[in-house]
Design a protein around this motif. Structure first.
Motif, mmCIF file in Angstrom:
data_model
loop_
_atom_site.group_PDB
_atom_site.id
_atom_site.type_symbol
_atom_site.label_atom_id
_atom_site.label_comp_id
_atom_site.label_asym_id
_atom_site.label_seq_id
_atom_site.Cartn_x
_atom_site.Cartn_y
_atom_site.Cartn_z
ATOM 1 N N PRO A 135 89.055 36.586 1.470
ATOM 2 C CA PRO A 135 89.638 37.410 0.409
ATOM 3 C C PRO A 135 91.072 37.797 0.751
ATOM 4 O O PRO A 135 91.477 37.798 1.915
ATOM 5 C CB PRO A 135 88.721 38.638 0.371
ATOM 6 C CG PRO A 135 87.448 38.194 1.011
ATOM 7 C CD PRO A 135 87.848 37.187 2.037
ATOM 8 N N ASN A 136 91.811 38.180 -0.254
ATOM 9 C CA ASN A 136 93.196 38.588 -0.066
ATOM 10 C C ASN A 136 93.222 40.052 0.369
ATOM 11 O O ASN A 136 93.069 40.968 -0.445
ATOM 12 C CB ASN A 136 93.977 38.399 -1.377
ATOM 13 C CG ASN A 136 95.466 38.659 -1.179
ATOM 14 O OD1 ASN A 136 95.929 38.801 -0.054
ATOM 15 N ND2 ASN A 136 96.185 38.731 -2.279
ATOM 16 N N PRO B 86 86.692 45.856 -4.803
ATOM 17 C CA PRO B 86 87.824 45.048 -5.288
ATOM 18 C C PRO B 86 88.944 45.947 -5.831
ATOM 19 O O PRO B 86 88.683 46.955 -6.488
ATOM 20 C CB PRO B 86 87.208 44.200 -6.405
ATOM 21 C CG PRO B 86 85.742 44.188 -6.126
ATOM 22 C CD PRO B 86 85.436 45.507 -5.505
ATOM 23 N N TYR C 31 85.335 37.881 8.826
ATOM 24 C CA TYR C 31 86.775 37.736 8.614
ATOM 25 C C TYR C 31 87.514 38.855 9.335
ATOM 26 O O TYR C 31 86.957 39.929 9.600
ATOM 27 C CB TYR C 31 87.103 37.793 7.121
ATOM 28 C CG TYR C 31 86.474 36.690 6.308
ATOM 29 C CD1 TYR C 31 87.026 35.422 6.283
ATOM 30 C CD2 TYR C 31 85.323 36.943 5.543
ATOM 31 C CE1 TYR C 31 86.456 34.404 5.523
ATOM 32 C CE2 TYR C 31 84.743 35.938 4.790
ATOM 33 C CZ TYR C 31 85.313 34.678 4.786
ATOM 34 O OH TYR C 31 84.743 33.681 4.051
ATOM 35 N N ASN D 85 92.457 45.656 -0.757
ATOM 36 C CA ASN D 85 91.598 44.524 -1.107
ATOM 37 C C ASN D 85 92.035 44.023 -2.478
ATOM 38 O O ASN D 85 91.674 44.592 -3.515
ATOM 39 C CB ASN D 85 90.130 44.961 -1.123
ATOM 40 C CG ASN D 85 89.203 43.838 -1.543
ATOM 41 O OD1 ASN D 85 89.607 42.682 -1.636
ATOM 42 N ND2 ASN D 85 87.947 44.186 -1.810
ATOM 43 N N SER D 86 92.833 42.961 -2.495
ATOM 44 C CA SER D 86 93.362 42.430 -3.758
ATOM 45 C C SER D 86 92.466 41.359 -4.357
ATOM 46 O O SER D 86 92.860 40.695 -5.326
ATOM 47 C CB SER D 86 94.764 41.856 -3.524
ATOM 48 O OG SER D 86 95.631 42.846 -3.022
ATOM 49 N N SER D 87 91.291 41.179 -3.774
ATOM 50 C CA SER D 87 90.385 40.142 -4.264
ATOM 51 C C SER D 87 89.396 40.740 -5.271
ATOM 52 O O SER D 87 89.417 41.938 -5.561
ATOM 53 C CB SER D 87 89.623 39.529 -3.091
ATOM 54 O OG SER D 87 88.675 40.453 -2.594
ATOM 55 N N ASP D 88 88.524 39.898 -5.795
ATOM 56 C CA ASP D 88 87.478 40.356 -6.720
ATOM 57 C C ASP D 88 86.133 40.477 -6.009
ATOM 58 O O ASP D 88 85.081 40.520 -6.648
ATOM 59 C CB ASP D 88 87.363 39.392 -7.905
ATOM 60 C CG ASP D 88 87.043 37.962 -7.460
ATOM 61 O OD1 ASP D 88 86.994 37.738 -6.231
ATOM 62 O OD2 ASP D 88 86.860 37.091 -8.324
ATOM 63 N N GLN D 89 86.179 40.524 -4.665
ATOM 64 C CA GLN D 89 84.951 40.617 -3.882
ATOM 65 C C GLN D 89 84.886 41.959 -3.152
ATOM 66 O O GLN D 89 85.914 42.589 -2.860
ATOM 67 C CB GLN D 89 84.878 39.482 -2.847
ATOM 68 C CG GLN D 89 84.954 38.089 -3.440
ATOM 69 C CD GLN D 89 84.864 37.035 -2.364
ATOM 70 O OE1 GLN D 89 83.833 36.913 -1.685
ATOM 71 N NE2 GLN D 89 85.942 36.269 -2.180
ATOM 72 N N SER E 53 86.572 30.917 1.075
ATOM 73 C CA SER E 53 87.938 31.319 1.426
ATOM 74 C C SER E 53 87.980 32.814 1.680
ATOM 75 O O SER E 53 87.234 33.579 1.078
ATOM 76 C CB SER E 53 88.907 30.945 0.306
ATOM 77 O OG SER E 53 88.529 31.594 -0.909
ATOM 78 N N THR F 273 81.655 39.258 3.436
ATOM 79 C CA THR F 273 81.458 39.343 1.983
ATOM 80 C C THR F 273 80.061 38.848 1.633
ATOM 81 O O THR F 273 79.372 38.219 2.444
ATOM 82 C CB THR F 273 82.510 38.505 1.223
ATOM 83 O OG1 THR F 273 82.346 37.120 1.565
ATOM 84 C CG2 THR F 273 83.920 38.954 1.562
#
Length: 404
Positions: free
Chosen positions: A30-31, A98, A136, A56-60, A28, A128
């Motif tokens: 990332p946010n 992140p 992306y 980048n609000s994801s953990d990646q 998926s 990623t």
């Protein structure tokens, strides 16, 4: 046949299952967020800053990230200090960790599109570690509200003027902003047949350019240029005024206006026949003898005196050794015929409504003078047919009456 159909159904089912599996199992995105911060008021011709925040609000980790901004394709908005043709700017950002929040400040300038909206697009491309090569893209749009031109510009010319008549071109400018504008330049573009006479403004460079080192807030000014057009009756000519400003070594046109003036029907009217036929539709033959008759008429309410008539002949088929005229002087260097009252008494005066004529005869060469492979479609031109008188009808601000 039944077995073949069964195998096809099995293959289709497997393909569908694979597609469903990929859809649910693919990594998926990332946010990632993109947000704009823009001025509420944008003047055409005044630089402004557009801020784009990306998060980048994801953990990646976003790897190999690239940021790009695309401006309107109509070149109504430009990157400050860059050529107007550049409508896309890209920048490599590397890895974005992140929870990161960063921003890009883009210096822009609006060049046209007053009282309209112009869309810009920001994009962030990345991959990623767990994407297995999947790329992306996050994108977002912003509509810029373009207001008034920073410098209002108006150019006024008369709708029509007599050939040779002096008239004014009035150019008005005004600073629409509440700030001082620096190094504002007015550029005037005249038709090739325009003759500059004077201006009410000192410092006009080459009779066409004027610079304001500082145009203070709300300041207005105007420049009046006086001159005349010398051309064919009813011809229309453009006068253009443009405002330029220099930012970061780049000159930008921030406003441009055009006014059109036509040449009025001259008090002197001319028409020409060749062997009694309309010259515009005449087709000549090699070796033919031609008689040109130039008719000229005074359509004004006053008598015109001391007239001068001239006509140039252009064409390789003319045999100038056969030229005959009773009352004109022929210049064999320029191939121009000149009639004056010294040689043609008819030109001493022309009463209101009176029509007279001048004529000459010339033969054409019997063979075509073909020297190169491309020599074809030979034409004969009666060029620069001009009639003038120092008499000027009342109410006309000209030094002489001219018809071309």
């Amino acid at each position: 046949m039944r077995k073949l159909g069964l195998w096809l159904l099995v293959l289709l089912a497997l393909a569908g299952a694979a597609a469903i599996a990929y859809y649910f199992l693919k990594p998926s995105a990332p946010n990632v967020g993109l947000e704009f911060s823009k001025p509420d008021q944008i003047y055409v011709g005044v630089p402004f800053t557009l801020t784009v925040s990306y998060s980048n609000s994801s953990d990646q980790v976003l790897k190999d990230s690239k940021f790009s901004i695309q401006l309107p394709s109509d070149k109504s908005v430009a990157f400050l200090g860059q050529p107007v043709d550049q409508v896309v700017r890209e920048e490599s950002l590397g890895d974005i960790g992140p929870g990161s929040v960063n921003q890009e400040n883009i210096n822009l300038i609006a060049l046209s599109g007053a009282q309209s909206f112009k869309r810009v697009t920001a994009k962030l491309n990345y991959t990623t570690q767990s994407a297995n090569g999947t790329a992306y893209e996050a994108s977002s749009n912003a509509d810029l509200s373009i207001g008034l031109p920073a410098v209002n510009l108006t150019i006024l010319t008369p709708q029509s003027a007599n050939s040779g008549e002096n008239f004014d071109t009035d150019v008005k400018i005004q600073n629409n902003t509440a700030d001082d504008l620096k190094n504002i330049t007015l550029n005037l573009s005249y038709p090739p047949v325009f003759k500059f006479v004077k201006s009410d403004k000192d410092g006009l460079v080459n009779n066409q350019q004027f610079n304001w080192p500082v145009l203070t807030k709300n300041q207005s000014d105007d420049i009046v240029v006086n001159g005349n057009l010398l051309g064919v009756d009813l011809s229309r000519y453009d006068f253009t005024a443009s405002i330029t400003a220099n930012y970061m070594g780049q000159t930008y046109t921030i406003n441009s206006q055009t006014s059109q003036t036509s040449i009025s029907q001259s008090p002197l009217v001319m028409r020409t026949t060749i062997n009694g036929a309309d010259s515009a539709n005449f087709v000549a033959q090699a070796g033919q003898a031609l008689e040109y008759i130039i008719y000229y008429k005074n359509n004004s309410s006053v008598a015109l005196s001391n007239l001068k008539l001239s006509a140039g002949l252009v064409g390789a088929m003319f045999d100038f050794s056969t030229l005959k005229t009773e009352d004109a002087i022929f210049n064999s260097i320029t191939n121009v015929l000149n009639w004056t009252q010294q040689n043609s008494p008819d030109l001493a005066g022309l009463k209101p409504g009176e029509e007279k004529r001048a004529s000459f005869q010339i033969k054409l060469k019997s063979t075509f003078p073909i020297e190169r492979l491309g020599d074809k479609n030979f034409t004969l031109k009666l060029k620069d047919l001009t009639l003038e008188s120092p008499t000027v009808p009342p109410g006309v601000a000209a030094q002489k009456t001219v018809s071309i």
